[in-house]
Write an enzyme that holds these catalytic residues in place. Structure first.
Site, PDB file in Angstrom:
ATOM      1  N   VAL A 102       0.992  -1.287   0.075  1.00 49.20           N
ATOM      2  CA  VAL A 102      -0.125   0.029  -0.076  1.00 49.20           C
ATOM      3  C   VAL A 102       0.931   1.226   0.628  1.00 49.20           C
ATOM      4  O   VAL A 102       1.814   1.018   0.652  1.00 49.20           O
ATOM      5  CB  VAL A 102      -0.934   0.029   1.476  1.00 49.20           C
ATOM      6  N   CYS A 103       0.615   2.342  -1.083  1.00 48.09           N
ATOM      7  CA  CYS A 103       1.346   3.752  -0.909  1.00 48.09           C
ATOM      8  C   CYS A 103       2.955   3.606  -1.400  1.00 48.09           C
ATOM      9  O   CYS A 103       3.235   1.785  -2.108  1.00 48.09           O
ATOM     10  CB  CYS A 103       1.387   4.070   0.563  1.00 48.09           C
ATOM     11  N   ASN A 104       3.454   3.711  -1.262  1.00 46.42           N
ATOM     12  CA  ASN A 104       5.460   4.424  -0.949  1.00 46.42           C
ATOM     13  C   ASN A 104       5.849   2.467  -0.162  1.00 46.42           C
ATOM     14  O   ASN A 104       6.893   2.729  -0.556  1.00 46.42           O
ATOM     15  CB  ASN A 104       5.473   5.100  -0.301  1.00 46.42           C
ATOM     16  N   GLY A 105       4.435   2.357   0.355  1.00 44.13           N
ATOM     17  CA  GLY A 105       5.784   0.486   0.479  1.00 44.13           C
ATOM     18  C   GLY A 105       5.790  -0.377  -0.332  1.00 44.13           C
ATOM     19  O   GLY A 105       6.335  -1.405  -0.203  1.00 44.13           O
ATOM     20  N   GLY A 152      -2.864   2.404  -4.127  1.00 45.12           N
ATOM     21  CA  GLY A 152      -2.075   3.956  -4.313  1.00 45.12           C
ATOM     22  C   GLY A 152      -1.716   4.274  -2.665  1.00 45.12           C
ATOM     23  O   GLY A 152      -1.877   3.520  -2.178  1.00 45.12           O
TER      24      GLY A 152
END
Length: 229
Positions: A102-105, A152
């Site tokens: 998730v996200c910048n993971g 995202g």
């Protein structure tokens, strides 16, 4: 016979808690799910908003996961060269049924070598960095490429959690979860993406985060340069 579905979320200092808790809230209700919050120790871990979250399982004691999920946050800057964390992700990712973020993971999956040749979502401010890991940037809220599923930025993790719940247990289970949690977004502003926020607002936010993103880019490029030597 143990039929538990082992779902593991990486927990690290300065994680964006909603990246983790949003999908965890959904996936914890999937039939048979056993959720693990994973870190090096069981000491409380500070999130990016000041309160802590307690890990449930250490890297050393983690079972083989069916689902590996890596949330994001500003803390990824210090995990990109954290060999203990990257080795754990590689070990689990090699055998997990689903490798997710998730996200910048997504950048941590990339640093662990788990996104090369895969399409991936990421937070809009960070997704330009995906190709540095050999990943294919996709500007969508949820992206699936084989057994890689990515969401995202931040709130996209809730949509991601529902999509993964449907993958694991079927559409009807996911629909019941959506109803149970009254997930019916009606935001007061139409400003949740670069496309709707307007160029001036996007530029302002990019300026606020420019130093952090530049440091992360330099760290990634430096690691690649060292590997090439």
């Amino acid at each position: 016979m143990n039929d538990a579905l082992h779902i593991g979320f990486l927990l690290f200092p300065q994680v964006t808690q909603l990246d983790l808790t949003g999908p965890a809230q959904m996936l914890a209700r999937v039939p048979g799910a056993q959720v693990h919050l994973l870190w090096k120790s069981l000491d409380p871990v500070p999130t990016d908003v000041g309160f802590t979250i307690n890990p449930t399982t250490t890297f050393a004691d983690a079972p083989q996961l069916d689902v590996l999920c890596v949330p994001g946050g500003f803390g990824i800057e210090h995990r990109l060269d954290d060999e203990a964390t990257l080795a754990f992700l590689r070990r689990q990712g090699a055998h997990a049924k689903y490798v997710t973020s998730v996200c910048n993971g997504a950048l941590l999956l990339g640093a662990a070598g788990l996104l090369r040749g895969y399409r991936s979502a990421c937070h809009w401010m960070w997704r330009d960095l995906l190709p540095l890991f050999g990943a294919v940037r996709v500007d969508q809220r949820i992206v699936r490429d084989r057994n890689r599923i990515s969401g995202g930025g931040v709130t996209a993790g809730i949509d991601f959690g529902l999509a993964l719940a449907a993958e694991l247990a079927g559409d009807e289970v996911a629909k019941l979860l959506q109803l149970a949690f009254e997930y019916d977004p009606q935001p007061p502003f139409d400003c949740g993406s670069p496309e709707t926020a307007g160029q001036e607002r996007v530029a302002r936010l990019r300026t606020l985060q420019a130093d952090t993103i530049a440091r992360v880019r330099r760290k990634i490029e430096s690691a690649h340069a060292a590997t090439a030597l």
